[in-house]
Motif scaffolding. Sequence first.
Motif, mmCIF file in Angstrom:
data_model
loop_
_atom_site.group_PDB
_atom_site.id
_atom_site.type_symbol
_atom_site.label_atom_id
_atom_site.label_comp_id
_atom_site.label_asym_id
_atom_site.label_seq_id
_atom_site.Cartn_x
_atom_site.Cartn_y
_atom_site.Cartn_z
ATOM 1 N N PRO A 144 1.057 -1.314 -0.067
ATOM 2 C CA PRO A 144 0.180 -0.091 0.020
ATOM 3 C C PRO A 144 0.921 1.097 0.107
ATOM 4 O O PRO A 144 1.991 1.478 0.726
ATOM 5 C CB PRO A 144 -0.913 -0.042 1.319
ATOM 6 C CG PRO A 144 0.101 -0.999 2.211
ATOM 7 C CD PRO A 144 1.100 -1.753 1.122
ATOM 8 N N ILE A 145 0.529 2.206 -0.744
ATOM 9 C CA ILE A 145 0.830 3.642 -0.910
ATOM 10 C C ILE A 145 0.116 4.589 -0.507
ATOM 11 O O ILE A 145 -1.177 4.518 -0.802
ATOM 12 C CB ILE A 145 1.813 3.876 -1.672
ATOM 13 C CG1 ILE A 145 0.965 4.031 -3.143
ATOM 14 C CG2 ILE A 145 3.085 3.086 -2.336
ATOM 15 C CD1 ILE A 145 1.701 5.026 -4.185
ATOM 16 N N ARG A 146 0.370 5.833 0.059
ATOM 17 C CA ARG A 146 -0.668 6.889 0.368
ATOM 18 C C ARG A 146 -0.347 7.882 -0.600
ATOM 19 O O ARG A 146 0.670 8.171 -0.876
ATOM 20 C CB ARG A 146 -0.554 7.114 1.864
ATOM 21 C CG ARG A 146 -0.148 6.305 3.175
ATOM 22 C CD ARG A 146 -1.332 6.457 4.154
ATOM 23 N NE ARG A 146 -1.939 7.420 4.371
ATOM 24 C CZ ARG A 146 -3.364 7.213 4.514
ATOM 25 N NH1 ARG A 146 -3.781 6.324 3.982
ATOM 26 N NH2 ARG A 146 -4.120 8.426 4.823
ATOM 27 N N LYS A 147 -1.447 8.294 -1.233
ATOM 28 C CA LYS A 147 -1.567 9.445 -2.326
ATOM 29 C C LYS A 147 -2.577 10.398 -2.290
ATOM 30 O O LYS A 147 -3.564 9.907 -1.775
ATOM 31 C CB LYS A 147 -0.861 8.811 -3.456
ATOM 32 C CG LYS A 147 -1.970 8.060 -4.209
ATOM 33 C CD LYS A 147 -1.699 7.761 -5.632
ATOM 34 C CE LYS A 147 -2.990 8.055 -6.629
ATOM 35 N NZ LYS A 147 -2.434 7.860 -7.946
ATOM 36 N N LEU A 148 -2.435 11.489 -2.766
ATOM 37 C CA LEU A 148 -3.484 12.515 -2.717
ATOM 38 C C LEU A 148 -4.120 12.185 -4.126
ATOM 39 O O LEU A 148 -3.541 12.138 -5.446
ATOM 40 C CB LEU A 148 -2.651 13.722 -2.801
ATOM 41 C CG LEU A 148 -2.449 14.288 -1.557
ATOM 42 C CD1 LEU A 148 -1.820 15.648 -1.555
ATOM 43 C CD2 LEU A 148 -3.398 14.478 -0.667
ATOM 44 N N ALA A 149 -5.381 12.126 -4.064
ATOM 45 C CA ALA A 149 -6.219 12.122 -5.387
ATOM 46 C C ALA A 149 -7.309 12.923 -5.180
ATOM 47 O O ALA A 149 -7.775 13.301 -4.012
ATOM 48 C CB ALA A 149 -6.595 10.558 -5.371
ATOM 49 N N LYS A 150 -7.964 13.341 -6.293
ATOM 50 C CA LYS A 150 -8.904 14.233 -6.505
ATOM 51 C C LYS A 150 -10.169 13.412 -6.386
ATOM 52 O O LYS A 150 -10.426 12.610 -7.266
ATOM 53 C CB LYS A 150 -8.829 15.007 -7.794
ATOM 54 C CG LYS A 150 -8.463 16.378 -7.430
ATOM 55 C CD LYS A 150 -8.556 17.451 -8.687
ATOM 56 C CE LYS A 150 -7.748 18.770 -8.407
ATOM 57 N NZ LYS A 150 -7.603 19.575 -9.739
ATOM 58 N N PHE A 151 -11.154 13.861 -5.491
ATOM 59 C CA PHE A 151 -12.405 13.330 -5.581
ATOM 60 C C PHE A 151 -13.369 14.482 -5.849
ATOM 61 O O PHE A 151 -13.674 15.339 -4.789
ATOM 62 C CB PHE A 151 -12.655 12.438 -4.264
ATOM 63 C CG PHE A 151 -12.154 11.003 -4.400
ATOM 64 C CD1 PHE A 151 -12.822 10.264 -5.156
ATOM 65 C CD2 PHE A 151 -11.345 10.534 -3.784
ATOM 66 C CE1 PHE A 151 -12.542 8.997 -5.475
ATOM 67 C CE2 PHE A 151 -11.122 9.158 -3.719
ATOM 68 C CZ PHE A 151 -11.620 8.304 -4.913
ATOM 69 N N HIS A 152 -14.287 14.248 -6.807
ATOM 70 C CA HIS A 152 -15.119 15.426 -6.991
ATOM 71 C C HIS A 152 -14.490 16.883 -6.800
ATOM 72 O O HIS A 152 -14.991 17.738 -5.860
ATOM 73 C CB HIS A 152 -16.293 15.241 -5.930
ATOM 74 C CG HIS A 152 -17.028 13.789 -6.114
ATOM 75 N ND1 HIS A 152 -17.626 13.307 -7.377
ATOM 76 C CD2 HIS A 152 -17.132 12.831 -5.267
ATOM 77 C CE1 HIS A 152 -18.191 12.221 -7.187
ATOM 78 N NE2 HIS A 152 -17.631 11.729 -5.895
ATOM 79 N N GLN A 156 -7.838 14.558 -1.360
ATOM 80 C CA GLN A 156 -8.026 13.660 -0.419
ATOM 81 C C GLN A 156 -6.846 12.480 -0.595
ATOM 82 O O GLN A 156 -6.641 12.290 -1.549
ATOM 83 C CB GLN A 156 -9.451 12.649 -0.418
ATOM 84 C CG GLN A 156 -10.469 13.498 0.272
ATOM 85 C CD GLN A 156 -11.723 12.771 0.190
ATOM 86 O OE1 GLN A 156 -11.857 11.884 -0.451
ATOM 87 N NE2 GLN A 156 -12.312 12.872 1.320
ATOM 88 N N GLU A 157 -6.496 12.111 0.612
ATOM 89 C CA GLU A 157 -5.442 11.017 0.779
ATOM 90 C C GLU A 157 -6.172 9.633 0.700
ATOM 91 O O GLU A 157 -7.073 9.572 1.293
ATOM 92 C CB GLU A 157 -4.747 11.285 2.250
ATOM 93 C CG GLU A 157 -3.249 11.014 1.669
ATOM 94 C CD GLU A 157 -2.221 10.985 2.900
ATOM 95 O OE1 GLU A 157 -1.118 10.961 2.998
ATOM 96 O OE2 GLU A 157 -2.902 10.547 4.099
ATOM 97 N N ILE A 158 -5.736 8.951 -0.170
ATOM 98 C CA ILE A 158 -6.217 7.854 -0.251
ATOM 99 C C ILE A 158 -5.015 6.818 -0.196
ATOM 100 O O ILE A 158 -3.846 6.863 -0.414
ATOM 101 C CB ILE A 158 -7.052 7.264 -1.570
ATOM 102 C CG1 ILE A 158 -6.001 7.960 -2.915
ATOM 103 C CG2 ILE A 158 -8.299 8.363 -1.745
ATOM 104 C CD1 ILE A 158 -6.707 7.267 -4.152
ATOM 105 N N THR A 159 -5.537 5.296 -0.042
ATOM 106 C CA THR A 159 -4.438 4.209 -0.052
ATOM 107 C C THR A 159 -4.699 3.428 -1.287
ATOM 108 O O THR A 159 -5.942 3.018 -1.677
ATOM 109 C CB THR A 159 -4.393 3.431 0.952
ATOM 110 O OG1 THR A 159 -4.662 4.155 2.380
ATOM 111 C CG2 THR A 159 -3.428 2.429 1.307
ATOM 112 N N VAL A 160 -3.656 3.085 -2.031
ATOM 113 C CA VAL A 160 -3.545 2.461 -3.095
ATOM 114 C C VAL A 160 -2.610 1.133 -2.943
ATOM 115 O O VAL A 160 -1.545 1.450 -2.601
ATOM 116 C CB VAL A 160 -3.050 3.144 -4.441
ATOM 117 C CG1 VAL A 160 -3.352 2.487 -5.585
ATOM 118 C CG2 VAL A 160 -3.754 4.489 -4.540
#
Lengths: 239, 627
Positions: A144-152, A156-160
């Motif tokens: 898993p890595i944490r990254k910033l992603a755009k939601f709407h 937000q920080e999400i885990t991928v």
Amino acid sequence: MNPERYRKRVVFWKGDRMRFVGHLDLLRVLQRAMNRAGIELVFSNGFNPHPQMSFAKPLSLGQEGMREIMELELASPMTDQELIERINAVLPPGILLLDAADMPEGTKSAMSMVDLAEYEIHLPDLDIDYPEALKGFLSLPEIPIRKLAKFHGRKQEITVDIRPRIRELKALNANTFYLLAVSTGEENLKPDKMMQVFWNYIGHPEQTANEQIVRTGLYQCREDGTLADMMQLLEYQAE
Amino acid sequence: MRTVHVPDQILLSVDKPARYIGGELNAVRKNPDQVSVRVAFCFPDVYDVGMSHLGLQLLYGQFNSMPNVYCERVFAPWPDMEEKMRAHHIPLYTLETFSPVKDMDFLAITLQYEMSFTNILNVLDLSGIPIYAKDRTDDDPLVIAGGPTASNPEVLAPFIDFFYIGEGEVSYEELFNRYEAHKKAGGHRRDFLTKILDLGPIYVPAFYDVEYEEEPAPGAEYTPRIRSIRPNRPDAPATIRKDIVDDLEHSYYPTKPIVSYLQAVHDRAVVEIFRGCIHGCRFCQAGQVYKPVRYRSKEKVMQLCDEILQNTGYDEISFTSLSTDDYPWLEELMTEFREKYPHVGVSLPSLRVDAFSLSLMEKLAEGKKSGLTFASEAGTQRLRDVINKGLTEEDVLGGCRLAFSGGWDRVKLYFMLGLPTETEQDIYGIAHMGYQILDAWYQTPQEKRSRDVSITVSTSFFVPKSFSPFQWAPQATPEMYAEKQAYLNGQIRNRKIRYNCHDSFLSTLEGVMARGDRRVSRLLYTAWQKGCRFDSWSDHFRADLWKESLEECGIELAYYNYRERQADEIFPWDMIDYGVSKQWLRHEYERALAGKPTPNCKERCSGCGMMKLAHTGLCFEERRVES
Ligand code: SF4
């Protein structure tokens, strides 16, 4: 009838100090080189016309690229050899054109074709058995890595989980890894991000960003499972 | 040759690493072992700002045209990089060869604005060079400073080995040749300073003693005036005369400027079309220190354009000078340039607004209507007469009417607050001008004008500068500044007019640096030690630390800024001669207070004294006599 277009796909090397020159700056470096070489590009239409020049995949700051791809649209025809020679004559150190080929009418951009990127990762001289460490790393079911992603529109920080994006990862020798990474528009594995997890995993978080990453090629995975680089694609297309 | 190693890891951890790597197009490569004079040229601000500066490109190119000299560049590292460098004990290095600055023969610093002074101390410190000149040894480079802000060198006096006054094109070659001979003969650094005094433009602060009166100056509480400034050795000249380029047409011009990878603040080719300014705006230092007016011919300018565009590949060019309108062949030049280079964008700073310039601007922007800019500086004709600014209300309004009926929709106005003799009415005049322009827009027939209009009023604070006629003038206090700003802000009540203003305390400090003396150097040192740097960047400016430093060093603002200086006062910069006489400047100051304008150099020579230094230029041309 469409007027004839002169699109070229070009392979280039970007290394040395040029590794620290970002994507947009690189664009300017090349545009000015064209101006100096007296090579005219076609300009886009629209409010803010800009010369037709694009890259298959921006290279991260600090990385070397052995066979990077850009595409140009020339205002008048020119042989591949002439194009390469005239531009190379005026480029600053750290960047060199290696190869070029015509893109026939209807050729899709390399940007839309690339789905795999190949890297060599050179590791610092430390008292670590890298091949052993890699075995353990690869046996992880999830990375898993944490990254910033755009939601709407909101960040937000999400885990991928990047494990599925590692197509191939192996030790070439005691100090070098080979990585074949998924690299499409939607799914893109950044080798430096992967290495960050690796360093943490082997208990050396302080080594983060201490590796040297070289992108050795950009490929498309063909139906039969073989890899074709962007120049080979043009050849297949011609067949 | 020692070189500095900067690990990738560090470069990748800072913002814009391309600031620290060199190797750009047209950066000069030489073998340092094969030259006898090594120079680090320093622009004491961040790379992106310094690389936009013509003076850097000019001296860099000129120095490197000398076969025995290798000139490299150094900038002030941004605080993120400074932190890394300090943590990893990386000394400041030159961008060309990554050599420690300390290994150079010279560190030449260009002074462009006062609020870069703390960066200079920081550059010295990061280079491992003692901050105070007196502590340096033969192991340290000689530290030179030059540029327009060297017109008052005194605040920096203890930190600089010598100042070069005036235009660098003239004497550096001789200076470096003498250094080469001196070095070969095994001479010491301090002795070298005595060997260049006869060159003319060299000011070695250590060779001059400053004495002060016993009594505090009138208007000050405890700080006394200067009694005398005298050389302490027989070979140091009593006055230091600025160097002037006699033949601008054939002088060196950097036609192979370095093109940065990063987008520099001004990222384009630059051609200086003429030097000097015919107008004597009384607040303006540049107008005086760059006298006399010298033109480059249109043919020469075109030739420079050809070479620079060929050597850089830029697709934008800027024709610079202190006042574009006064270039005698502007119209022809534009026509010719546009014909030859239809795809190269042109920027012409400070253009008067009339039918010609409007059509020109529109052409230059390829149909796009950029904004109009007016530097009115003062809100009423009375005050504009005081400052000798030729721009009238009708110039502004007429220009706007013309522009509005052509569909232009943005106007920017620049003013100064706190000018000598300013009253509330003058400040009101600023707002009034904004409203008049708005009226002009409303009066433009709807079918012609744009759908909306935006008018921006910007004010900065007047800071008296050395060698300007206002060098005697009092500077407003921060409280007065704030009051003026608040008043103006209250007068501008329309959503179509925007008001921009500046930090007043920064102007106070700028004033102290601009007219300070050697006693102020301690303030600079203290503020730097407390951590001040990049003061002209609002996100790095530490007003609190500066206030503490002022307090600790006992710098009396009433003495340096707020009082009017006396007619016979000895200024800290009086040993320097820019050609313009102090009597003439005083005369101008008095005319200012009487509200009398002075004709410009083209209309009538007003006898500023420049003729005694100049050998060419407008001062010697026949001019139109006022009818
Ligand atoms: S000498 Fe006369 S023409 Fe020359 S700068 Fe002075 S005022 Fe202008």
